[in-house]
Structure formats: C-alpha cells, structure tokens
Design a protein around this motif. Sequence first.
Motif, short mmCIF file in Angstrom:
data_model
loop_
_atom_site.label_atom_id
_atom_site.label_comp_id
_atom_site.label_asym_id
_atom_site.label_seq_id
_atom_site.Cartn_x
_atom_site.Cartn_y
_atom_site.Cartn_z
N SER A 133 -4.80 2.74 -0.48
CA SER A 133 -5.03 2.77 0.96
C SER A 133 -6.50 3.00 1.30
O SER A 133 -6.92 2.76 2.43
CB SER A 133 -4.15 3.84 1.64
N LEU A 148 0.84 -1.19 0.00
CA LEU A 148 0.00 0.00 0.00
C LEU A 148 0.88 1.24 0.00
O LEU A 148 1.99 1.22 0.54
CB LEU A 148 -0.87 0.06 1.26
N LEU A 177 3.83 -1.07 3.81
CA LEU A 177 3.40 0.30 3.51
C LEU A 177 4.57 1.10 2.97
O LEU A 177 5.67 1.05 3.53
CB LEU A 177 2.89 0.98 4.79
N SER A 206 -4.90 3.70 5.58
CA SER A 206 -4.01 2.57 5.30
C SER A 206 -3.99 1.56 6.45
O SER A 206 -3.79 0.37 6.22
CB SER A 206 -2.59 3.05 4.98
N ALA A 213 0.74 5.39 1.16
CA ALA A 213 -0.02 6.41 1.91
C ALA A 213 0.84 7.66 2.04
O ALA A 213 1.87 7.65 2.70
CB ALA A 213 -0.39 5.88 3.29
#
Length: 130
Positions: free
Chosen positions: A111, A7, A38, A21, A9
């Motif tokens: 996200s 993801l 992330l 997220s 963010a």
Amino acid sequence: MTKGVLLYAHNSRDVDYAQMSLISGGLAKKNLKVPVSLITDESTVDWMKQSKIYNKAVDIFDKIILQDRPELTNYRNLRDLSAQHKVPFINQTRSSAFTLTPYEKTLLIDSDYFVLSDTLSEYWNINQSV
C-alpha cells in the motif's frame, strides 16, 4: 482471463496504511488500467469510515475484502530527520493473497508502493507465478 491489482492495508497506531492504499490503489488503477482490490480488516474499515475516507475507498477499489486482523505483528524501523522509531506492521496474511484474490492473474503490491507508469503491465504476459 481477469487480471488485477491486490493491496493489503492494516492500520497501526503509527502508520495510516489505509490512507496510503487510496493513493496507491488510485495510481495503480489509473496507470495499469485494471481493477484494484483491497484486503483489510474491520478495525481499519471502521477507521476509514470515522475519518471519512471510506466513500473514496469504495470509489477506488473494485472490491474491499475483509480478513481477520492477525494478532502477531512485525516491526520495522522508520527514520525521520531527528530520530528512529520502531513501528509495527502486519504482513503475515499475504500468503492468503492467491486464495482471496478475485483475479486469475494478480499483481500484489504494498500500500506504500506508488505505480507511476504502466511498466508493471509487462507482468501480465508472464505465464508462471513469480
């Protein structure tokens, strides 16, 4: 072969992508049963620490990968019941996903996308980039 979810963010003044997220990453981990990482920037991490959600992020994400925040910003229109707002969002760095991912097979999701079942697990059996 390692597989996992990635993801991005990057917070803006208008949208808290870091908070989203956490929800998205937690649901992906729960429903797909794979690690989740992330990619974000230092200012978003600083905000996560200031707002006391960073420890939760460390629990949810197997890796938090820092990337320089791009200077260029895109805009999208968000609507609520009474108005439309033009707000910035950053997605220019997604082309780096496959060089930054810690996984051999990566599912890149937004996200603000919530994985509510294991249906996306079917993609792990595809033997090409899509």
